[in-house]
Design an enzyme around this catalytic site. Structure first.
Site, short mmCIF file in Angstrom:
data_model
loop_
_atom_site.label_atom_id
_atom_site.label_comp_id
_atom_site.label_asym_id
_atom_site.label_seq_id
_atom_site.Cartn_x
_atom_site.Cartn_y
_atom_site.Cartn_z
N SER A 191 -13.81 5.21 -47.10
CA SER A 191 -14.92 5.68 -46.27
C SER A 191 -15.61 4.49 -45.59
O SER A 191 -14.97 3.77 -44.82
CB SER A 191 -15.89 6.50 -47.13
OG SER A 191 -16.80 7.17 -46.32
N ASP A 410 -10.60 16.47 -44.40
CA ASP A 410 -11.72 15.55 -44.58
C ASP A 410 -12.90 15.99 -43.73
O ASP A 410 -12.85 15.92 -42.50
CB ASP A 410 -11.27 14.13 -44.19
CG ASP A 410 -12.31 13.07 -44.52
OD1 ASP A 410 -13.52 13.39 -44.52
OD2 ASP A 410 -11.91 11.93 -44.77
N HIS A 450 -12.46 14.15 -48.48
CA HIS A 450 -12.87 12.79 -48.14
C HIS A 450 -12.62 11.86 -49.33
O HIS A 450 -13.27 12.01 -50.37
CB HIS A 450 -14.35 12.79 -47.75
CG HIS A 450 -14.82 11.48 -47.21
ND1 HIS A 450 -14.18 10.83 -46.18
CD2 HIS A 450 -15.86 10.69 -47.56
CE1 HIS A 450 -14.82 9.71 -45.92
NE2 HIS A 450 -15.83 9.60 -46.74
#
Ligand SMILES: *[C@@H]1O[C@H](CO)[C@@H](O)[C@H](O)[C@H]1NC(C)=O
Ligand SMILES: *[C@@H]1O[C@H](CO)[C@@H](O)[C@H](O)[C@H]1NC(C)=O
Ligand SMILES: *[C@@H]1O[C@H](CO)[C@@H](O)[C@H](O)[C@H]1NC(C)=O
Ligand SMILES: *[C@@H]1O[C@H](CO)[C@@H](O)[C@H](O)[C@H]1NC(C)=O
Ligand SMILES: *[C@@H]1O[C@H](CO)[C@@H](O)[C@H](O)[C@H]1NC(C)=O
Ligand SMILES: *[C@@H]1O[C@H](CO)[C@@H](O)[C@H](O)[C@H]1NC(C)=O
Ligand SMILES: *[C@@H]1O[C@H](CO)[C@@H](O)[C@H](O)[C@H]1NC(C)=O
Ligand SMILES: *[C@@H]1O[C@H](CO)[C@@H](O)[C@H](O)[C@H]1NC(C)=O
Length: 540
Positions: A191, A410, A450
């Site tokens: 991320s 995601d 994610h």
């Protein structure tokens, strides 16, 4: 005394002596470490299997009761490093004993708005023998804006400086502690950690030999801004307007997408393998068709809102600047924006970052957020945080390697961004796909959320996910091992096998595996075998 008891006693004696010796080293050498601008705050020795209390951790990072496991006998050193006259970063080193050290460094990044040390990856790293490092990127906490207000140097640390400092510091510290230089230096993050990694490869190509970059939030300002723009497109903050699509309607909308597109990839498993290949028309969900009941169905204005929610993000002048939201993904990041009937953005990073870093204004609120606010932030690019630069030529030329991976389900960083970034890097470098594959490989994981989680076999030794499955610590099943194998043995990863565990308990009983492929190859069911076996999936 039997022979075996005797040798056990001798063995234990040696182990205890070694531990004592390392404790001394942690205390004496640890305290003497001299790296410019650094102050040591703590040096503690932990035996493998014991608990590391982390009471200094702020609440939004899981403190003050956060604990970690010592996954090896290790020396934990905590430092403050001054990065400018008005900023400092917190940095931790977890150092295995010399005889367990694999000779390498593993540095880690952050998530979201930063400010939390990635203890998950550090625990995995030290258990594998890496001297492992983590940083708070210059501020404490994953929620808030006060740390950025009128603090350009703190924003610089989060934006682009902390990981670079961590890289230099880790190399120097390892040299002083072990009396030998690291043979290789690695980085793993997801991320924001992925953003930090790509940015480091661009700005500081010498920092790392190998980088594992999950679900990377490159073009970070637009990643964050998109949540506000999509919220506005579905009627927010006017919760009573006829165009507003209510939170309880969204699961039905997403289910309709899965019903329509799931089977087109050959397997009906609740997963839309390639969400960018489809266009969704919400017209079928309008009230009156009978598909959805009166509390879920869409009014004509809501149909228009939903249609707009799945269109790409454009700048104020109408240029497409960020890809569309992922079909089949949970929509909470832009659709769950009320609390007790009052409009309130649930994706706090937007309000926090624009308030603290973009506008430096405590009174700013996001109700009127629009494309101009996004464009303004990108033009200011506080602390160079955006990290959309695709020129990785220096990293490529010096022989650095990147393994990137991205879930195709995601909701936070749409996976199409990774596709665009990969092809963008190729265009800037003007090199063949073969040359791209010699230094940068991208693996899509259909169904993964994610960074981790989801219906599919998503476990691949993901960054920020502790623990690793000790029985699958090889370059086919663990992405960090695949990276090490590439950097040190020259073997590029063609595939990575993902694993699904019962109740998603990593290391528990395995329910399915699937083969993932180096982009642009895609993972396809062979049409014959058991879909729960990795061998039934091939790269097409
Ligand atoms: C972050 O928290 C640590 C304690 O864990 C503290 O030593 C440090 O000063 C804090 N940093 C900032 C910038 O507030
Ligand atoms: C931030 O706002 C404060 C209060 O209005 C002001 O004094 C300060 O100069 C601003 N700082 C920056 C970097 O714009
Ligand atoms: C929406 O309408 C309800 C009653 O119909 C009212 O109580 C509420 O304040 C309104 N909310 C907004 C945000 O206008
Ligand atoms: C409408 O459908 C939803 C989801 O299937 C269900 O939870 C809800 O109770 C239904 N409402 C009515 C009024 O039938
Ligand atoms: C965004 O809102 C501001 C007013 O808050 C307005 O001046 C600007 O034109 C708007 N931009 C777009 C692209 O609608
Ligand atoms: C919403 O209600 C809950 C429970 O009553 C309360 O804890 C919370 O603070 C409220 N939130 C807002 C924004 O008023
Ligand atoms: C890209 O590379 C090709 C083949 O090496 C070359 O012919 C072309 O001029 C290059 N394009 C640019 C824009 O540099
Ligand atoms: C590198 O190659 C050696 C020799 O084949 C092998 O034992 C080792 O496991 C490889 N490293 C990784 C990380 O796969």
């Amino acid at each position: 005394m039997s022979l075996s008891t005797l040798s056990l006693t001798v063995f234990l004696g040696v182990a205890v002596r070694l531990a004592a010796c390392s404790t001394d080293k942690c205390a004496s050498l640890g305290a003497q470490i001299l790296v410019p601008n650094s102050t040591i705050l703590m040096h503690n020795y932990f035996l493998n299997g014991t608990t590391i209390d982390l009471p200094g951790t702020v609440e939004s990072c899981g403190g003050p009761n956060l604990k970690a496991n010592a996954t090896a006998n290790l020396c934990r050193l905590v430092f403050t490093i001054t990065t400018s006259p008005s900023s400092e970063i917190q940095l931790e080193a977890w150092l295995p004993d010399s005889h367990n050290w694999n000779g390498k460094v593993l540095a880690t990044g952050n998530g979201g708005i930063g400010g939390c040390i990635d203890y998950a990856t550090m625990q995995n790293g030290v258990g594998l023998g890496f001297a492992s490092f983590g940083t708070n990127s210059g501020h404490n906490g994953s929620i808030g804006y006060d740390f950025f207000l009128n603090q350009p140097e703190v924003i610089n640390d989060f934006g682009h400086r902390a990981i670079h400092i961590e890289a230099g510091f880790s190399k120097e510290l390892v040299h002083q502690y072990y009396g030998a230089r690291a043979t290789k230096t690695y980085y793993a993050g997801c991320s924001t950690g992925g953003r930090q990694g790509f940015q480091t490869a661009h700005l500081y190509p010498e920092d790392f030999d190998g980088m594992l970059l999950g679900s990377p939030g490159v073009d970070w300002l637009r990643v964050v801004a998109s949540k506000g723009i999509l919220a506005r497109r579905i009627g927010w903050p006017y919760l009573n307007s006829s165009a507003y699509v209510r939170p309880e309607q969204w699961p039905a909308i997403v289910e309709a997408q899965i019903r329509e597109f799931d089977s087109l990839d050959g397997v009906t498993d609740g997963i839309i393998d390639e969400p960018t290949k489809h266009r969704f028309d919400p017209e079928s969900l309008v009230c009156g068709t009978g598909l959805l009941n009166s509390s879920r169905c869409l009014s004509p204005q809501q149909v228009e809102s939903v249609r707009r929610a799945y269109e790409p993000i454009v700048s104020a002048s109408g240029q497409i600047v960020y890809p569309a939201f992922e079909l089949g993904s949970k929509t909470d990041v832009f659709s769950e924006n009320q609390e007790n009937g009052t409009a309130r953005l649930s994706y706090t990073i937007l309000e926090d970052f624009w308030r603290g870093a973009v506008f430096n204004n405590t009174d700013w609120t996001p109700e009127d957020f629009n494309e101009s606010d996004m464009d303004f932030a990108v033009s200011v690019n506080p602390g160079q945080v955006n990290a959309a630069e695709k020129d990785l030529s220096s990293f490529y030329r010096r022989g650095g390697k990147i393994i990137s991976y991205h879930g195709r389900n995601d909701e936070t960083v749409t996976s199409a961004l990774s596709e665009q970034f990969f092809t963008g890097v190729q265009a800037v470098l003007n090199i063949t796909l073969q040359d791209m594959h010699s230094f940068y490989r991208l693996f899509f994981l259909p169904g993964m959320h994610h960074c981790s989680g989801g219906l599919s076999p998503w476990s691949i030794g993901n960054a920020q996910k502790y623990p690793y499955d000790k029985t699958l610590l090889d370059s086919k099943h663990n992405a960090l091992m695949a990276l090490v194998n590439w950097v040190e043995n020259g073997t590029a990863p063609e595939i990575i096998i993902g694993t699904k565990y019962e109740n998603d308990i990593i290391g528990g009983s395995i329910t399915a595996q699937r083969t993932y492929c180096s982009y642009p190859m895609v993972s396809r069911w062979d049409g014959i075998g058991d879909g729960n076996l990795a061998t039934s999936w091939e790269c097409a």
